[in-house]
Design an enzyme around this catalytic site. Structure first.
Site, short mmCIF file in Angstrom:
data_model
loop_
_atom_site.label_atom_id
_atom_site.label_comp_id
_atom_site.label_asym_id
_atom_site.label_seq_id
_atom_site.Cartn_x
_atom_site.Cartn_y
_atom_site.Cartn_z
N VAL A 82 -24.54 -60.35 31.25
CA VAL A 82 -23.22 -59.89 31.67
C VAL A 82 -23.24 -58.46 32.21
O VAL A 82 -22.23 -58.00 32.77
CB VAL A 82 -22.19 -59.98 30.52
N SER A 142 -12.74 -56.25 17.88
CA SER A 142 -13.09 -56.18 16.46
C SER A 142 -12.10 -55.27 15.76
O SER A 142 -11.51 -54.38 16.38
CB SER A 142 -14.51 -55.62 16.30
N TYR A 201 -21.26 -49.45 18.85
CA TYR A 201 -20.49 -50.69 18.73
C TYR A 201 -19.02 -50.39 18.47
O TYR A 201 -18.14 -50.95 19.14
CB TYR A 201 -21.06 -51.53 17.58
N VAL A 202 -18.75 -49.53 17.53
CA VAL A 202 -17.37 -49.17 17.18
C VAL A 202 -16.64 -48.60 18.40
O VAL A 202 -15.51 -48.99 18.72
CB VAL A 202 -17.35 -48.15 16.03
N LYS A 206 -15.88 -51.29 21.06
CA LYS A 206 -14.78 -52.19 20.73
C LYS A 206 -13.43 -51.49 20.88
O LYS A 206 -12.43 -52.12 21.26
CB LYS A 206 -14.96 -52.74 19.32
#
Length: 256
Positions: free
Chosen positions: A69, A147, A160-161, A164
């Site tokens: 992607v 998330s 990641y945090v 999101k």
């Protein structure tokens, strides 16, 4: 609309990224059972073929696409190859990765990999899909799998945090700009969901300690996502855009 058809997806085509396992695979099986033709994409084509076989055995229709992607040309190729099914009108951006480690130990490569997959990838897929929906003059529906960590934080997974949180804002911007084209954009915010990848951790001492912070004292099962997913994917949510729906057992409202 009749109640029995409220959440049906007949005559719909769905495109789901990160669909070789976990939440993405579950989305594919669920939407296929609701009547949608399902195009599933992932880096792992062999795993995708097994998901296609499961869907066909259930009486559904599915196609598999190997996809990175982060590469726009690959996304364009996938949509071009879907022309016999017409432009997808349900998009689920689920592809995502994470890294572990404290913020100051994360490398530039860690940051780039997570941001490119989670945030850039979702933007590229949604944008290409929207262009094709607009060109075909069809209404559409984009669901970003974000998330609860997009609204609250935890140590040890900074890229990641942050990615999101970016997905949540991306959802709102797209909802605003695509609304006049009858394209809805919403986000699902799962809490901790038991999958094959995290099952061992969630059963460990650390996982059980985490469980005490969830008001309902249970981790989500994949089936707990069924109602929210079908709501967002179907015309039952035709008046919803720019919304974020947490499915977390109350984790977001737990006390600080």
């Amino acid at each position: 609309m009749q109640l029995e058809s409220l959440f049906r997806l007949d005559n719909k085509t769905a495109f789901i990224t990160g669909a070789s396992s976990g939440i993405g695979k579950h989305c594919a099986l669920l939407l296929a059972q609701a009547g949608a033709k399902v195009a599933i994409a992932s880096r792992r084509i062999d795993d995708l073929r097994m998901v296609v076989d499961e869907i066909v055995q259930l009486g559904g229709q599915a196609k598999a696409f190997q996809l990175d992607v982060t590469q726009q040309k690959n996304i364009v190729r996938c949509f071009d190859e879907l022309t016999e099914w017409s432009a997808p009108n349900i998009i689920i951006n689920n592809a995502g990765i994470s890294t572990q480690g404290k913020l100051l130990d994360q490398t530039e490569q860690d940051w780039d990999q997570v941001m490119s997959t989670n945030l850039k990838g979702s933007w590229l897929v949604a944008s290409e899909a929207a262009r094709r929906m607009i060109a075909a003059d069809v209404a559409g529906n984009i669901i970003n799998i974000a998330s609860i960590l997009g609204e609250r934080v935890t140590a040890g997974a900074a890229p990641y945090v942050i990615s999101k949180a970016g997905m949540i804002q991306c959802t709102k911007v797209m909802a605003l700009e695509f609304a006049r084209h009858q394209i809805r954009v919403n986000a699902l915010l799962p809490g901790y969901v038991v999958t094959d990848l995290n099952r061992e951790f969630l059963q460990s001492e650390a996982g059980l300690k985490l469980l005490t912070r969830i008001p309902t004292r249970r981790f989500n099962q994949l089936d707990d996502l069924n109602g929210p997913l079908l709501l967002l994917a179907s015309d039952a949510s035709k008046a919803m855009t720019g919304a974020t729906i947490a499915v977390d057992g109350g984790h977001l409202v737990s006390g600080l």
